[in-house]
Design an enzyme around this catalytic site. Structure first.
Site, PDB file in Angstrom:
ATOM      1  N   CYS A 276      60.345 -38.336  71.979  1.00 29.88           N
ATOM      2  CA  CYS A 276      60.671 -39.403  72.939  1.00 29.88           C
ATOM      3  C   CYS A 276      59.581 -40.459  72.997  1.00 29.88           C
ATOM      4  CB  CYS A 276      60.969 -38.840  74.325  1.00 29.88           C
ATOM      5  SG  CYS A 276      59.530 -38.254  75.235  1.00 29.88           S
ATOM      6  N   TYR A 277      58.335 -40.083  72.657  1.00 26.29           N
ATOM      7  CA  TYR A 277      57.266 -41.080  72.687  1.00 26.29           C
ATOM      8  C   TYR A 277      57.379 -42.065  71.525  1.00 26.29           C
ATOM      9  CZ  TYR A 277      55.468 -38.132  76.326  1.00 26.29           C
ATOM     10  OH  TYR A 277      55.352 -37.419  77.484  1.00 26.29           O
TER      11      TYR A 277
ATOM     12  N   ASP B   5      55.952 -35.570  70.670  1.00 22.63           N
ATOM     13  CA  ASP B   5      57.305 -35.394  71.202  1.00 22.63           C
ATOM     14  C   ASP B   5      58.083 -36.631  70.771  1.00 22.63           C
ATOM     15  OD1 ASP B   5      59.611 -35.628  72.798  1.00 22.63           O
ATOM     16  OD2 ASP B   5      58.667 -34.717  74.555  1.00 22.63           O
TER      17      ASP B   5
ATOM     18  N   LYS C 207      47.693 -33.682  74.097  1.00 22.03           N
ATOM     19  CA  LYS C 207      49.016 -33.064  74.283  1.00 22.03           C
ATOM     20  C   LYS C 207      49.766 -33.168  72.956  1.00 22.03           C
ATOM     21  CE  LYS C 207      51.135 -32.576  78.047  1.00 22.03           C
ATOM     22  NZ  LYS C 207      51.720 -31.363  78.683  1.00 22.03           N
TER      23      LYS C 207
ATOM     24  N   HIS D  68      49.381 -41.923  80.449  1.00 21.71           N
ATOM     25  CA  HIS D  68      50.605 -41.287  79.956  1.00 21.71           C
ATOM     26  C   HIS D  68      51.468 -42.341  79.248  1.00 21.71           C
ATOM     27  CE1 HIS D  68      54.541 -39.405  80.078  1.00 21.71           C
ATOM     28  NE2 HIS D  68      54.011 -38.274  80.492  1.00 21.71           N
TER      29      HIS D  68
ATOM     30  N   ASP E 145      69.073 -33.575  73.005  1.00 21.02           N
ATOM     31  CA  ASP E 145      69.733 -34.000  74.246  1.00 21.02           C
ATOM     32  C   ASP E 145      69.908 -35.510  74.216  1.00 21.02           C
ATOM     33  OD1 ASP E 145      67.246 -35.116  74.985  1.00 21.02           O
ATOM     34  OD2 ASP E 145      66.626 -33.258  75.942  1.00 21.02           O
TER      35      ASP E 145
ATOM     36  N   ASP F 279      62.949 -33.450  70.706  1.00 18.79           N
ATOM     37  CA  ASP F 279      61.505 -33.542  70.891  1.00 18.79           C
ATOM     38  C   ASP F 279      60.778 -33.107  69.615  1.00 18.79           C
ATOM     39  OD1 ASP F 279      58.927 -32.504  71.390  1.00 18.79           O
ATOM     40  OD2 ASP F 279      59.411 -31.673  73.335  1.00 18.79           O
TER      41      ASP F 279
ATOM     42  N   ARG G 191      49.997 -37.958  75.900  1.00 20.04           N
ATOM     43  CA  ARG G 191      48.689 -37.960  76.563  1.00 20.04           C
ATOM     44  C   ARG G 191      47.665 -37.391  75.600  1.00 20.04           C
ATOM     45  NH1 ARG G 191      49.469 -34.238  81.810  1.00 20.04           N
ATOM     46  NH2 ARG G 191      51.697 -33.899  81.505  1.00 20.04           N
TER      47      ARG G 191
ATOM     48  N   HIS H  33      66.512 -37.588  74.404  1.00 16.83           N
ATOM     49  CA  HIS H  33      65.761 -37.702  73.155  1.00 16.83           C
ATOM     50  C   HIS H  33      66.536 -38.499  72.100  1.00 16.83           C
ATOM     51  CE1 HIS H  33      63.156 -34.591  74.941  1.00 16.83           C
ATOM     52  NE2 HIS H  33      62.248 -35.128  74.165  1.00 16.83           N
TER      53      HIS H  33
END
Lengths: 470, 509
Positions: free
Chosen positions: A318-319, A316, A313, A262, A390, A383, A310, A393
């Site tokens: 945030c990654y 997003d 997946k 992750h 938010d 995201d 991942r 993020h």
């Protein structure tokens, strides 16, 4: 100069002209679904297809009114600053779920403001008064007044105090009880629990290393630590080995041993390892680096341009930080200390203008500026377009943007292995290859290990470095 | 023709004598005003015409009335005789010695409405409610005294009294809300909690990210702080944790506290698990639930399961059943998978059943990487066929060849169904590493997913196959072919990773 940029925008991607997007040069990589697609449909491929459908109108400019020559909208700093400031004000009752993680909001917002070039001075006194009652007598900070101490919230508060800076802020922390508490969290197998009786995972390893090294805590383990009975004598003993077992067969890193790889845990692992020793030594010692790089690289998707957390997946925003923030540490582990940048008369470090980055900086920048900005009245970063912005993020998307726009180098390794996190780093704007964003949109920088500006790291470290014992 | 303004008509009329009687007041404020004028003679006339406009008689009354107050308030001291004379005169003239002040402040109600704007009957109603509340409060205080007295004798009050008190507090709560907008929470209304002094959160107005807590939540956590501080582990605290969890399941502190209560009271773990199941179904994304479950498992194991193999097996079975239920709703839930692995290790539940359920999840969605990860875990962490502490990316000589063969075949079968699915390729690589086998052992297999490399009619159905083959060619010494794979990936099949493929190219020697 600003006027000429605007004129250029008007000419090349005016808001009114239909098909103006064609005028902008957007690589086809970011305009069409990937070349290779399996016929077999499953739940995962369906949501992936939906995501591509969702982001394409943003990537191709259809959802934006103003684009530069590369098909990219501006970073709307003002709008995002407004959003972040609002998050630091009074939050309505629906935020009750944030009660146990409120200190994160301090860090996310202050760090985002700092990246956006805002002055944090007005928040110093407020932060100090807000976090004081959150500290527990038994050491560490909880999520709020009367809540048990937790490593995540402690990490967030220590970083927030470092962000606002100043002796008064640093003095809030009771180092002795913090040390005692950390000794309680240290486990027999070398890892850290997040709270007494809480879960043990690689976040614990990272957060503890950050707190220990920023506050210059003694490493000796108290004799009542659960780890002491297992033969450990230092807060950090066995930690690298513990982190090593978090690497999975995929090459990525999981929360603890045997779970799925992750992105957020990869950053925690590399951050922890880069504190306990210099990255070119510790990351190489404890990680299978080729598999790790391969896995990290696989996190970047096209046409999206962003990172997923991942395998199989969705991307997003945030990654952008959790995965994007791994690259400077990986680069440092590969290159080792590079020495100081040569002056104008010195040896030219860059013998070519070709971008030799391990990931597509422009792909990530494209995803962030096109898909992660909430351009409505609300502002903030998100995201993906279908999600609300938010504070979380906003902080991590901006952190990722910063790591894509700037280039960190490990200048010199710590002189002494016992000086935790004492490596010398240097940051310069990344200028190789084509620059697709407007220079005004280049944001501030954060230290690749501590995720706050470098001078803030230096200030808190130098304040506590004079302290031996308590 | 517009109506003549009333004020003008009045001002034009110099005749002051016959003041028309006041209309009955509508609002409380009007009534106060009328009473003010009644106790302050000539005041209204004074306001209208000023002192020079008053008749001589009025002037006298006005002035004399003003002189009373200093004497009445003992600001001026008179000798006894003068005092008598003085009051005689006052009585004679009928001057008021007590006077209402102007602009009496009635205050505001819970909505911020000025009470002086209330209608008379509204105020009556309000006063009645206040009287009721006072009366109830007297009874409430009596209850407290009675209970204190009973306690000092080691006795308890009859249930009837407690029930009445509960009823009374509800009535008081309704009245308080109606009158003052105060919402005494359900805990303050429950006599069971009377001995606990709640610890509220007090924050300055400009605290950062201050949350406007709902009243019920603020009350519940105030009591929580108090009982945690006094380290109370009791049934009522267990109920309190349930209350807080229902309002905020992410509150990790309350979960840690709940576990302490469960262990201190030696409560049934299966009952707790049963309760937890419902909470988990309501809050799929919450992960405190799963850590709590892990603590329960440890506790249960230490006390019971470690010495009762059959019970352990039963427990593992019921747990995996429930986990499967949750995973069917949220197939990649990180914390659920994580708990599942913990459970299997703890209870040594390396069963064929576990492999089979995981397999069916992979078959439902070949791209479910969590299920693939779990398969890797149950195959290669099983202590009977693996070395403890062996890293995931390294060769483990203890794993039997047959298992390596079986897993290679499984991965290859799934790759054929969806060649661009990275999960199955990563699994294949992982198995090969565990088995200490080179990638070249699957070279032939991987080569079927591309053709005519470098030619005009190049075809690639899996970029992962090209990636793998570049390593195989490299190992076989065919650097040019290895480079070609990477070049095609970089330029054509996976260009978003161009930087990585170029790095790999630079590493080829």
């Amino acid at each position: 100069m600003a006027a000429s940029v605007e004129q250029q925008q008007q000419q090349q991607a005016g808001p009114a002209a239909p098909g103006a997007q064609q005028g902008a040069s957007i690589p086809s990589l970011f305009m069409f679904p990937p070349m290779i697609r399996d016929a077999l449909e499953t739940d995962s491929s369906n949501v992936q297809d939906d995501t591509v459908d969702e982001v394409l109108p943003f990537l191709t400019g259809k959802e934006h009114s103003q684009l530069n020559a590369h098909g990219i909208p501006r970073l709307d700093k003002e709008r995002h600053v407004r959003f972040v400031k609002k998050q630091l004000g009074v939050l309505p009752s629906m935020y009750v779920g944030a009660d146990p993680s409120r200190p994160w909001i301090f860090y996310w917002c202050l760090n985002a403001l700092s990246l956006l070039g805002e002055d944090l001075e007005p928040y110093r006194a407020r932060l100090i008064e807000t976090v004081r009652p959150i500290q527990n007598k038994t050491g560490g900070f909880g999520g709020g007044f009367g809540q048990s101490s937790h490593l995540a919230t402690t990490y967030a508060i220590v970083l927030s105090l470092a962000l606002v800076g100043g002796d008064e802020a640093f003095e809030v922390v009771d180092r002795r009880s913090m040390w005692k508490w950390l000794c309680q969290l240290k486990q027999e197998d070398g890892g850290f629990q997040m709270a007494v009786g809480g879960e043990e995972d690689v976040r614990g390893a990272y957060c503890a290393s950050v707190v220990i090294s920023l506050l210059n805590l003694p490493l000796d383990l108290s004799s009542d630590s659960p780890a002491y009975a297992a033969g450990h004598t230092s807060l950090l003993s066995g930690l690298g080995e513990w982190v090593r077992l978090c690497q999975t067969y995929e090459g990525g890193v999981s929360a603890n041993h045997g779970v799925e790889a992750h992105g957020a845990y990869a950053f925690c692992a590399l951050g922890c390892l880069s504190i306990i020793d210099s990255p070119h030594r510790s990351i190489r010692r404890y990680m299978d680096v080729p598999r790790l790089i391969s896995w990290l690289s696989s996190r970047q998707y096209a046409p999206e341009g962003g990172f997923s957390g991942r395998t199989n997946k969705l991307v997003d925003g945030c990654y952008s930080h959790w995965v994007g923030g791994c690259w400077p540490l990986i680069e440092a582990s590969l290159s080792g200390p590079e020495g100081p940048t040569a002056g104008p008369a010195g040896r030219p470090l860059e013998d070519t203008d070709v971008d030799d980055s391990l990931f597509s900086r422009n792909g990530l920048i494209r995803y962030i500026l096109c898909c992660c900005q909430d351009m409505s009245k609300r502002g903030g970063m998100r995201d993906k377009p279908s999600k609300y912005s938010d504070a979380y993020h906003t902080c991590y998307v901006l952190s990722g943007l910063s790591s894509a726009q700037n280039k960190w180098r490990l200048v010199a390794s710590r002189a002494d292995e016992t000086l935790l996190g004492d490596d010398l780093w240097e940051v310069l704007p990344h200028t190789k290859g084509e620059q697709i964003f407007d220079e005004d949109d280049r944001i501030g920088t954060i230290h690749p290990v501590y995720a706050i500006p470098q001078h803030r790291v230096d200030a808190i470290r130098s304040y506590f470095s004079s302290k031996e014992g308590f | 023709m517009p109506a003549k303004p009333k004020a003008t008509a009045k001002a034009a009329n110099p005749e002051p004598k016959a003041t028309p009687p006041d209309a009955p007041p509508v609002t409380v404020g009007e009534r106060s005003k009328q009473r003010y004028y009644q106790t302050n003679p000539v005041e209204r006339r004074f306001e209208e015409v000023g002192f020079p406009g008053l008749t001589p008689a009025e002037k006298k009354t006005y002035t004399h009335a003003r002189l009373i107050l200093p004497v009445a308030n003992r600001q001026v001291s008179l000798s006894n005789k003068t005092d008598r004379e003085y009051w005689k005169q006052v009585t004679k003239e009928g001057l008021p010695c007590r006077r209402l002040k102007n602009n009496y402040n009635w205050g505001t109600d819970k909505h911020g409405r000025d009470i002086s704007t209330y209608r008379i009957d509204e105020l009556k109603k309000r006063s009645l409610s206040q009287a009721k509340l006072t009366a109830l409060n007297v009874l409430h205080q009596q209850f407290l005294l009675k209970r204190e007295a009973a306690r000092s004798k080691g006795a308890k009050l009859p249930q009837e009294d407690i029930d009445q008190e509960k009823q009374r507090r509800q009535e008081m709560a309704v009245l308080k809300r109606e009158l003052y907008g105060e919402i005494p929470g359900p805990l303050a209304n429950d006599p069971e909690w009377d001995d606990v002094i709640p610890i509220p959160q007090e924050e300055s107005q400009d605290a950062l990210a201050r949350i406007a807590y709902p009243d019920d939540y603020a009350e519940a956590v105030s009591y929580l702080r108090a009982v945690m501080a006094s380290e109370e582990y009791s049934p009522r605290c267990l109920r309190l944790t349930e209350r807080v969890i229902a309002m905020n399941p992410g509150h990790y502190t309350v979960w840690l506290y709940r576990f302490k209560i469960v262990s201190a009271l030696k409560l049934s773990i299966t009952d707790e698990i049963q309760w937890l199941n419902d909470v988990a179904l309501d809050h799929l994304k919450n992960y405190q639930i799963w850590h709590h479950r892990q603590l329960l498992l440890d506790h249960h194991y230490a006390n019971t399961l470690s010495s009762d193999a059959e019970a352990a097996k039963q427990f593992a079975k019921s747990e995996t059943d429930f986990i499967s239920k949750i995973l069917s709703k949220d197939t990649k839930n990180y914390h659920v998978w994580s708990y599942r692995q913990y459970l299997i290790t703890k209870l040594d539940y390396w069963s064929p059943f576990e492999l089979a359920t995981t397999q069916s999840m992979i078959e439902d969605d070949l791209r479910n990487n969590s299920a693939w990860s779990h398969r890797f875990f149950i195959v290669f962490s099983d202590p009977s066929i693996s070395t403890k502490g062996s890293a995931s990316t390294e060769h483990d000589p203890k794993v039997p060849d047959a298992i390596i063969d079986r897993e290679i075949a499984y991965a290859q079968e799934k790759i054929k169904l969806a060649p661009q699915n990275q999960s199955s390729w990563l699994y294949l690589r992982g198995v090969l590493a565990k088995g200490g086998r080179g990638l070249d052992t699957v070279g032939e297999f991987a080569s079927q997913f591309f053709s005519n490399l470098g030619a005009e009619d190049e075809e690639v159905t899996s970029s992962h196959a090209l990636d793998l083959m570049s390593e195989v060619y490299h190992k076989q010494g065919d650097i040019e072919k290895a480079k070609l794979c990477l070049k095609e990936l970089s330029e054509k099949w996976d260009p978003v990773r161009e930087g990585y493929w170029k790095y790999r190219l630079s590493e080829l020697k």
